[in-house]
Design a protein around this motif. Structure first.
Motif, mmCIF file in Angstrom:
data_model
loop_
_atom_site.group_PDB
_atom_site.id
_atom_site.type_symbol
_atom_site.label_atom_id
_atom_site.label_comp_id
_atom_site.label_asym_id
_atom_site.label_seq_id
_atom_site.Cartn_x
_atom_site.Cartn_y
_atom_site.Cartn_z
ATOM 1 N N ASN A 196 0.828 -1.201 0.000
ATOM 2 C CA ASN A 196 0.000 0.000 0.000
ATOM 3 C C ASN A 196 0.865 1.254 0.000
ATOM 4 N N ASN A 197 0.398 2.259 -0.692
ATOM 5 C CA ASN A 197 0.989 3.576 -0.586
ATOM 6 C C ASN A 197 -0.155 4.576 -0.607
ATOM 7 N N TRP A 198 -0.495 5.079 0.572
ATOM 8 C CA TRP A 198 -1.627 5.985 0.697
ATOM 9 C C TRP A 198 -1.209 7.451 0.586
ATOM 10 N N THR A 199 -0.022 7.698 0.064
ATOM 11 C CA THR A 199 0.472 9.077 -0.005
ATOM 12 C C THR A 199 -0.452 9.958 -0.834
ATOM 13 N N GLU A 200 -0.861 9.479 -2.000
ATOM 14 C CA GLU A 200 -1.706 10.300 -2.878
ATOM 15 C C GLU A 200 -3.075 10.559 -2.254
ATOM 16 N N SER A 201 -3.688 9.530 -1.684
ATOM 17 C CA SER A 201 -5.009 9.735 -1.081
ATOM 18 C C SER A 201 -4.915 10.661 0.127
ATOM 19 N N SER A 202 -3.824 10.566 0.893
ATOM 20 C CA SER A 202 -3.641 11.463 2.037
ATOM 21 C C SER A 202 -3.477 12.900 1.568
ATOM 22 N N ALA A 203 -2.696 13.091 0.500
ATOM 23 C CA ALA A 203 -2.512 14.435 -0.042
ATOM 24 C C ALA A 203 -3.836 15.007 -0.533
ATOM 25 N N ALA A 204 -4.654 14.180 -1.175
ATOM 26 C CA ALA A 204 -5.959 14.643 -1.671
ATOM 27 C C ALA A 204 -6.858 15.044 -0.513
ATOM 28 N N TRP A 205 -6.879 14.245 0.560
ATOM 29 C CA TRP A 205 -7.691 14.580 1.732
ATOM 30 C C TRP A 205 -7.259 15.920 2.320
ATOM 31 N N MET A 206 -5.958 16.109 2.477
ATOM 32 C CA MET A 206 -5.482 17.342 3.110
ATOM 33 C C MET A 206 -5.689 18.565 2.226
ATOM 34 N N GLN A 207 -5.669 18.366 0.918
ATOM 35 C CA GLN A 207 -5.893 19.486 0.009
ATOM 36 C C GLN A 207 -7.362 19.870 -0.066
ATOM 37 N N ASP A 208 -8.252 18.888 0.041
ATOM 38 C CA ASP A 208 -9.678 19.132 -0.203
ATOM 39 C C ASP A 208 -10.528 19.261 1.060
ATOM 40 N N ASP A 209 -9.994 18.814 2.204
ATOM 41 C CA ASP A 209 -10.802 18.786 3.424
ATOM 42 C C ASP A 209 -10.045 19.487 4.554
ATOM 43 N N ASP A 210 -10.448 20.714 4.858
ATOM 44 C CA ASP A 210 -9.747 21.500 5.888
ATOM 45 C C ASP A 210 -9.843 20.840 7.263
ATOM 46 N N LEU A 211 -10.972 20.172 7.539
ATOM 47 C CA LEU A 211 -11.137 19.535 8.840
ATOM 48 C C LEU A 211 -10.145 18.387 9.017
ATOM 49 N N ILE A 212 -10.017 17.534 7.977
ATOM 50 C CA ILE A 212 -9.081 16.416 8.064
ATOM 51 C C ILE A 212 -7.656 16.932 8.178
ATOM 52 N N LYS A 213 -7.330 17.995 7.446
ATOM 53 C CA LYS A 213 -5.987 18.559 7.557
ATOM 54 C C LYS A 213 -5.736 19.075 8.967
ATOM 55 N N SER A 214 -6.731 19.726 9.542
ATOM 56 C CA SER A 214 -6.578 20.255 10.902
ATOM 57 C C SER A 214 -6.373 19.129 11.909
ATOM 58 N N VAL A 215 -7.156 18.058 11.771
ATOM 59 C CA VAL A 215 -7.012 16.920 12.676
ATOM 60 C C VAL A 215 -5.656 16.258 12.477
ATOM 61 N N PHE A 216 -5.218 16.170 11.220
ATOM 62 C CA PHE A 216 -3.911 15.585 10.899
ATOM 63 C C PHE A 216 -2.790 16.351 11.611
ATOM 64 N N ILE A 217 -2.825 17.669 11.532
ATOM 65 C CA ILE A 217 -1.792 18.488 12.183
ATOM 66 C C ILE A 217 -1.875 18.344 13.699
ATOM 67 N N ASP A 218 -3.099 18.326 14.234
ATOM 68 C CA ASP A 218 -3.262 18.135 15.686
ATOM 69 C C ASP A 218 -2.651 16.816 16.137
ATOM 70 N N LEU A 219 -2.860 15.759 15.340
ATOM 71 C CA LEU A 219 -2.308 14.451 15.692
ATOM 72 C C LEU A 219 -0.781 14.462 15.623
ATOM 73 N N LEU A 220 -0.232 15.098 14.582
ATOM 74 C CA LEU A 220 1.220 15.187 14.477
ATOM 75 C C LEU A 220 1.811 15.905 15.688
ATOM 76 N N GLN A 221 1.135 16.964 16.123
ATOM 77 C CA GLN A 221 1.622 17.696 17.293
ATOM 78 C C GLN A 221 1.475 16.871 18.566
ATOM 79 N N ALA A 222 0.355 16.149 18.679
ATOM 80 C CA ALA A 222 0.144 15.312 19.854
ATOM 81 C C ALA A 222 1.167 14.178 19.919
ATOM 82 N N LEU A 223 1.639 13.741 18.753
ATOM 83 C CA LEU A 223 2.632 12.683 18.698
ATOM 84 C C LEU A 223 4.050 13.211 18.898
ATOM 85 N N GLY A 224 4.184 14.529 19.108
ATOM 86 C CA GLY A 224 5.479 15.110 19.432
ATOM 87 C C GLY A 224 6.429 15.267 18.268
#
Length: 413
Positions: A196-224
């Protein structure tokens, strides 16, 4: 979910895996509910290399693939069977699963013998009572009483190498058939880092969905990780244009022609500097691939199945990912099933005993699968990591001490 299989690779006799909680009342707040049943949010599988962890997960993947893809099988194509080396040719490989979709429980299974689907069935349990949707014996389909006359077209396109569920999902309008098919199509998410390589689908989600991008960044920060923002650009490009940038030979450019591909630009923003995705660590790249699909899985109550989740991820990140599945609740609780070699996750503050599973080879070189809850005299206060390393639960490599004795004396003398 409950899954049973037999005669699949290293699995000879039937093994049974269940996400139903046992009588233990530990972490009761983490459990999901289905009627009177208590559902586990996650399960982890340990075992030595070659003991069958990956083979067990591949059985789930095989079942999913046959349901989704066998409608496309052409006449004469074989159903690939992966029998145990010591099984006779006429012994079928069998796969059975129970699952819940739309608050209704389903039971589905099939067996493969000599490269053909031999038996198949689908039942569901409205109001707790079993109702037959169909049963199959070879090429004969026996519809349940409610479904007689509804499968005529589906039966007409059935072949020995096609799952009837796959045929009926595409050539009938039966809600229960569609729901069962969609469980395999959308609810089971199998991640293999080598495939599997979900890089493209992840990029599409972050480009098209501000909520998913926001949650993604929150998770990255929570993971230190220290990431403050992510800049993503995903666009479709002609492969011939990319080939010019790469200075590919003219024959290869002509072969690419007008075909389209995706071009991904992603930069991670830290305090005072930015880093291109291609320059990031393997761990950050893996998080970029996995977190957006994981957000979708958590949000929509799907099941993530992953072999060796810890690959390219720090153990602390895996720990926190498991915690996400333990703590995030919704109308349809998500579940995580994964294998690992990381013994630091054997923590009674993270897992109940019925969430921890082991594989080991028996005297027939066949896989046994069992949970920690099946082992007697395991105290709730026991150090599980030390117990596993010391061989108290089985499922670990045994050192050949006689070899090391010789290696220290005569062999190198």
């Amino acid at each position: 979910m409950e899954f049973k299989c037999s005669n699949h690779r290293s699995i000879k006799e039937q093994v049974c895996f269940s996400m139903l909680a046992g009588s233990d009342d530990t972490f009761e707040e983490h459990l999901g509910r289905y009627g009177n049943l208590r559902i586990l949010p996650s399960a982890v599988i340990y075992g030595a290399n070659g003991s069958g962890k990956s083979n067990f997960l591949s059985a789930l993947s095989f079942m999913q693939a046959l349901v989704i893809q066998s409608i496309e099988h052409q006449p004469g194509e074989r159903v690939f069977q992966f029998p145990h080396k010591l099984s006779a040719k006429e012994v079928p490989s069998a796969y059975h699963i129970q699952f819940v979709r739309g608050d209704v429980r389903y039971a589905y299974g099939f067996s493969v013998k000599l490269a053909r689907i031999e038996e198949e069935y689908l039942y569901y349990f409205p109001k707790g009572r079993q109702v037959k949707i169909f049963e199959r014996d070879g090429m004969e389909i026996k519809p349940g009483d409610r479904y007689k006359g509804h499968f005529d077209i589906s039966i007409s396109i059935l072949k020995e190498n096609r799952a009837f569920l796959s045929c009926a999902a595409n050539y009938s309008n039966i809600k229960e058939i569609e729901e069962a098919f969609l469980f395999f199509k959308t609810d089971m998410v199998i991640y293999d880092p080598t495939l599997n390589n979900w890089t493209e689908s992840s990029a599409a989600w972050m480009q098209d969905d501000d909520l998913i991008k926001s949650v993604f960044i929150d998770l990255l920060q929570a993971l230190g990780t220290g990431v403050r923002d992510v800049k993503v650009k995903l666009e479709k490009v002609r492969l011939s244009d990319i080939s010019q940038e790469l200075r590919l030979p003219d024959p290869l450019k002509d072969l690419l022609g007008q075909q389209e591909g995706s071009k991904i630009e992603a930069r991670f923003v830290y305090d005072g500097f930015e880093v291109d995705l291609m320059e990031e660590s393997a761990g950050i790249k893996r998080l970029f691939q996995m977190l957006c699909p994981m957000i979708d899985i958590l949000k929509n109550g799907k099941i993530l199945i992953c072999d060796e989740l810890e690959t390219s991820l720090h153990e602390a990140l895996v720990y926190q990912i498991v915690q996400l599945f333990q703590q995030v609740k919704g109308d349809r609780p998500a579940q995580l099933i994964f294998s690992t070699h990381d013994t630091s996750l054997l923590d009674r503050e993270l897992f109940r005993r019925d969430q921890i599973w082991f594989t080991q080879l028996n005297d027939e070189r066949a896989t046994d699968l069992y949970s920690l809850a099946e082992i007697k005299n395991v105290r709730k206060t026991e150090n599980l990591e030390k117990g596993y390393i010391r061989g108290r639960y089985g499922a670990i490599p045994m050192l050949n001490t006689s070899f090391f004795d010789r290696a220290g004396t005569d062999t190198w003398g």
